[in-house]
Design a protein around this motif. Structure first.
Motif, PDB file in Angstrom:
ATOM      1  N   GLN A   1       0.814  -1.209   0.000  1.00  0.00           N
ATOM      2  CA  GLN A   1       0.000   0.000   0.000  1.00  0.00           C
ATOM      3  C   GLN A   1       0.852   1.266   0.000  1.00  0.00           C
ATOM      4  O   GLN A   1       0.447   2.290  -0.546  1.00  0.00           O
ATOM      5  CB  GLN A   1      -0.918   0.009   1.234  1.00  0.00           C
ATOM      6  CG  GLN A   1      -1.856  -1.193   1.307  1.00  0.00           C
ATOM      7  CD  GLN A   1      -2.777  -1.284   0.102  1.00  0.00           C
ATOM      8  OE1 GLN A   1      -3.326  -0.280  -0.351  1.00  0.00           O
ATOM      9  NE2 GLN A   1      -2.935  -2.499  -0.432  1.00  0.00           N
ATOM     10  N   GLN A   2       2.019   1.200   0.612  1.00  0.00           N
ATOM     11  CA  GLN A   2       2.886   2.378   0.716  1.00  0.00           C
ATOM     12  C   GLN A   2       3.782   2.504  -0.513  1.00  0.00           C
ATOM     13  O   GLN A   2       4.128   1.507  -1.146  1.00  0.00           O
ATOM     14  CB  GLN A   2       3.754   2.272   1.978  1.00  0.00           C
ATOM     15  CG  GLN A   2       2.962   2.127   3.265  1.00  0.00           C
ATOM     16  CD  GLN A   2       2.082   3.329   3.544  1.00  0.00           C
ATOM     17  OE1 GLN A   2       2.474   4.467   3.271  1.00  0.00           O
ATOM     18  NE2 GLN A   2       0.890   3.085   4.081  1.00  0.00           N
ATOM     19  N   LEU A   3       4.157   3.745  -0.832  1.00  0.00           N
ATOM     20  CA  LEU A   3       4.993   3.986  -2.005  1.00  0.00           C
ATOM     21  C   LEU A   3       6.321   3.248  -1.916  1.00  0.00           C
ATOM     22  O   LEU A   3       6.802   2.692  -2.901  1.00  0.00           O
ATOM     23  CB  LEU A   3       5.240   5.491  -2.174  1.00  0.00           C
ATOM     24  CG  LEU A   3       4.048   6.322  -2.658  1.00  0.00           C
ATOM     25  CD1 LEU A   3       4.419   7.800  -2.706  1.00  0.00           C
ATOM     26  CD2 LEU A   3       3.607   5.845  -4.038  1.00  0.00           C
ATOM     27  N   ARG A   4       6.931   3.254  -0.738  1.00  0.00           N
ATOM     28  CA  ARG A   4       8.222   2.575  -0.573  1.00  0.00           C
ATOM     29  C   ARG A   4       8.063   1.082  -0.822  1.00  0.00           C
ATOM     30  O   ARG A   4       8.900   0.449  -1.474  1.00  0.00           O
ATOM     31  CB  ARG A   4       8.764   2.831   0.828  1.00  0.00           C
ATOM     32  CG  ARG A   4      10.142   2.207   1.065  1.00  0.00           C
ATOM     33  CD  ARG A   4      10.643   2.549   2.451  1.00  0.00           C
ATOM     34  NE  ARG A   4      11.942   1.942   2.704  1.00  0.00           N
ATOM     35  CZ  ARG A   4      12.611   2.047   3.855  1.00  0.00           C
ATOM     36  NH1 ARG A   4      12.084   2.754   4.854  1.00  0.00           N
ATOM     37  NH2 ARG A   4      13.773   1.466   4.007  1.00  0.00           N
ATOM     38  N   GLY A   5       6.959   0.528  -0.301  1.00  0.00           N
ATOM     39  CA  GLY A   5       6.700  -0.894  -0.511  1.00  0.00           C
ATOM     40  C   GLY A   5       6.444  -1.205  -1.971  1.00  0.00           C
ATOM     41  O   GLY A   5       6.883  -2.238  -2.490  1.00  0.00           O
ATOM     42  N   LYS A   6       5.740  -0.313  -2.655  1.00  0.00           N
ATOM     43  CA  LYS A   6       5.447  -0.521  -4.070  1.00  0.00           C
ATOM     44  C   LYS A   6       6.728  -0.525  -4.895  1.00  0.00           C
ATOM     45  O   LYS A   6       6.872  -1.325  -5.828  1.00  0.00           O
ATOM     46  CB  LYS A   6       4.493   0.560  -4.573  1.00  0.00           C
ATOM     47  CG  LYS A   6       3.085   0.446  -4.014  1.00  0.00           C
ATOM     48  CD  LYS A   6       2.183   1.563  -4.530  1.00  0.00           C
ATOM     49  CE  LYS A   6       0.772   1.437  -3.964  1.00  0.00           C
ATOM     50  NZ  LYS A   6      -0.108   2.525  -4.433  1.00  0.00           N
TER      51      LYS A   6
ATOM     52  N   ILE B   1      11.345 -10.351   1.128  1.00  0.00           N
ATOM     53  CA  ILE B   1      10.672 -10.805  -0.090  1.00  0.00           C
ATOM     54  C   ILE B   1       9.428 -11.607   0.263  1.00  0.00           C
ATOM     55  O   ILE B   1       8.365 -11.433  -0.334  1.00  0.00           O
ATOM     56  CB  ILE B   1      11.632 -11.633  -0.964  1.00  0.00           C
ATOM     57  CG1 ILE B   1      12.791 -10.752  -1.446  1.00  0.00           C
ATOM     58  CG2 ILE B   1      10.884 -12.241  -2.158  1.00  0.00           C
ATOM     59  CD1 ILE B   1      13.811 -11.469  -2.297  1.00  0.00           C
ATOM     60  N   TYR B   2       9.562 -12.467   1.292  1.00  0.00           N
ATOM     61  CA  TYR B   2       8.394 -13.254   1.720  1.00  0.00           C
ATOM     62  C   TYR B   2       7.261 -12.365   2.209  1.00  0.00           C
ATOM     63  O   TYR B   2       6.098 -12.773   2.185  1.00  0.00           O
ATOM     64  CB  TYR B   2       8.797 -14.222   2.834  1.00  0.00           C
ATOM     65  CG  TYR B   2       9.619 -15.403   2.369  1.00  0.00           C
ATOM     66  CD1 TYR B   2       9.199 -16.184   1.299  1.00  0.00           C
ATOM     67  CD2 TYR B   2      10.810 -15.749   3.009  1.00  0.00           C
ATOM     68  CE1 TYR B   2       9.946 -17.272   0.861  1.00  0.00           C
ATOM     69  CE2 TYR B   2      11.566 -16.838   2.586  1.00  0.00           C
ATOM     70  CZ  TYR B   2      11.125 -17.584   1.509  1.00  0.00           C
ATOM     71  OH  TYR B   2      11.864 -18.662   1.081  1.00  0.00           O
ATOM     72  N   HIS B   3       7.582 -11.177   2.649  1.00  0.00           N
ATOM     73  CA  HIS B   3       6.553 -10.238   3.099  1.00  0.00           C
ATOM     74  C   HIS B   3       5.550  -9.956   1.980  1.00  0.00           C
ATOM     75  O   HIS B   3       4.349  -9.828   2.232  1.00  0.00           O
ATOM     76  CB  HIS B   3       7.204  -8.931   3.556  1.00  0.00           C
ATOM     77  CG  HIS B   3       6.224  -7.870   3.942  1.00  0.00           C
ATOM     78  ND1 HIS B   3       5.486  -7.924   5.106  1.00  0.00           N
ATOM     79  CD2 HIS B   3       5.834  -6.732   3.303  1.00  0.00           C
ATOM     80  CE1 HIS B   3       4.692  -6.870   5.170  1.00  0.00           C
ATOM     81  NE2 HIS B   3       4.883  -6.126   4.092  1.00  0.00           N
ATOM     82  N   PHE B   4       6.045  -9.871   0.740  1.00  0.00           N
ATOM     83  CA  PHE B   4       5.184  -9.606  -0.416  1.00  0.00           C
ATOM     84  C   PHE B   4       4.807 -10.893  -1.154  1.00  0.00           C
ATOM     85  O   PHE B   4       3.718 -10.996  -1.722  1.00  0.00           O
ATOM     86  CB  PHE B   4       5.892  -8.666  -1.399  1.00  0.00           C
ATOM     87  CG  PHE B   4       6.240  -7.329  -0.829  1.00  0.00           C
ATOM     88  CD1 PHE B   4       5.255  -6.457  -0.407  1.00  0.00           C
ATOM     89  CD2 PHE B   4       7.574  -6.928  -0.729  1.00  0.00           C
ATOM     90  CE1 PHE B   4       5.583  -5.208   0.114  1.00  0.00           C
ATOM     91  CE2 PHE B   4       7.907  -5.694  -0.216  1.00  0.00           C
ATOM     92  CZ  PHE B   4       6.909  -4.823   0.218  1.00  0.00           C
TER      93      PHE B   4
END
Length: 213
Positions: free
Chosen positions: A15-20, A58-61
């Motif tokens: 959802q966050q820009l950094r995450g994207k 990586i597993y987070h996503f």
């Protein structure tokens, strides 16, 4: 791929820009790993090492390697649908046979221009999620076939079997064979893809000569 069996999984969209940004970077690097190692050699540990990320990040996503491949598959299938739809709008006054031939040219060019997508779509699908995405794409492409045929006053039956889906599957089978035999879609197999679809669709058309460009 270092897993004992196929595990179905979907990506967790950030959802966050950094995450994207990290999500997209992972996918971009994953495509390079896929091209270098193939589906069977794809792994998250190698992906993490190449990116300099922890595996956990990586597993987070992407809970499993299949989640990465599923997302790549989904994106390429969407692009393929969009490309076919765009081409279908530019066919002008061609005969329905010429329309089908032109669409197979577009699909073959798409696969030849996108080696990772070609591997995922025509090779081994990653899991149940990507298989369902492929089924949906077949249905969408089938609707394009139905519309094209209707524009030439050829009506496909609405009852079983699903004529529009069968048309797409027949054409795709030829392209899949070309991929497995040659690694790319050759002009010969692209032509056979068109011939297979035209031959089948000709069952619903008025009697006429079956000709190709």
């Amino acid at each position: 791929m270092n897993t004992p069996s196929i595990v179905t999984s979907e990506a967790r969209a950030p959802q966050q820009l950094r995450g994207k940004a990290r999500f997209e970077k992972i996918l971009a690097e994953a495509e390079l790993v896929l091209l270098a190692k193939g589906i069977s050699g794809f792994s998250i540990p190698e992906l993490a090492e190449r990116l300099g990320y922890t595996r956990t990040s990586i597993y987070h996503f992407f809970p499993t390697p299949y989640a990465v491949l599923n997302e790549l598959s989904r994106r390429y299938l969407v692009k393929l649908e969009e490309r076919v739809e765009e081409a279908a709008q530019q066919l002008g006054q061609l005969t329905w046979q010429q329309m089908v031939f032109r669409i197979t040219e577009v699909v073959a060019d798409f696969h030849n221009s996108n080696p990772a997508g070609r591997m995922l779509i025509l090779g081994a699908m990653a899991s149940d999620e990507s298989s369902r995405a492929l089924e949906l794409t077949i249905e969408h492409l089938g609707r394009q076939v139905e519309v094209l045929m209707a524009s030439a006053n050829v009506v496909l039956p609405a009852s079983n079997p699903n004529a529009r889906a069968l048309t797409v599957e027949l054409g795709t089978a030829c392209l899949r064979l070309s991929y497995h035999f040659h690694g790319v879609i050759t002009p010969e197999y692209q032509r056979e893809s068109a011939r297979a679809m035209i031959s089948y669709l000709n069952n619903f058309a008025s009697p006429e000569a079956l000709t190709l460009p």
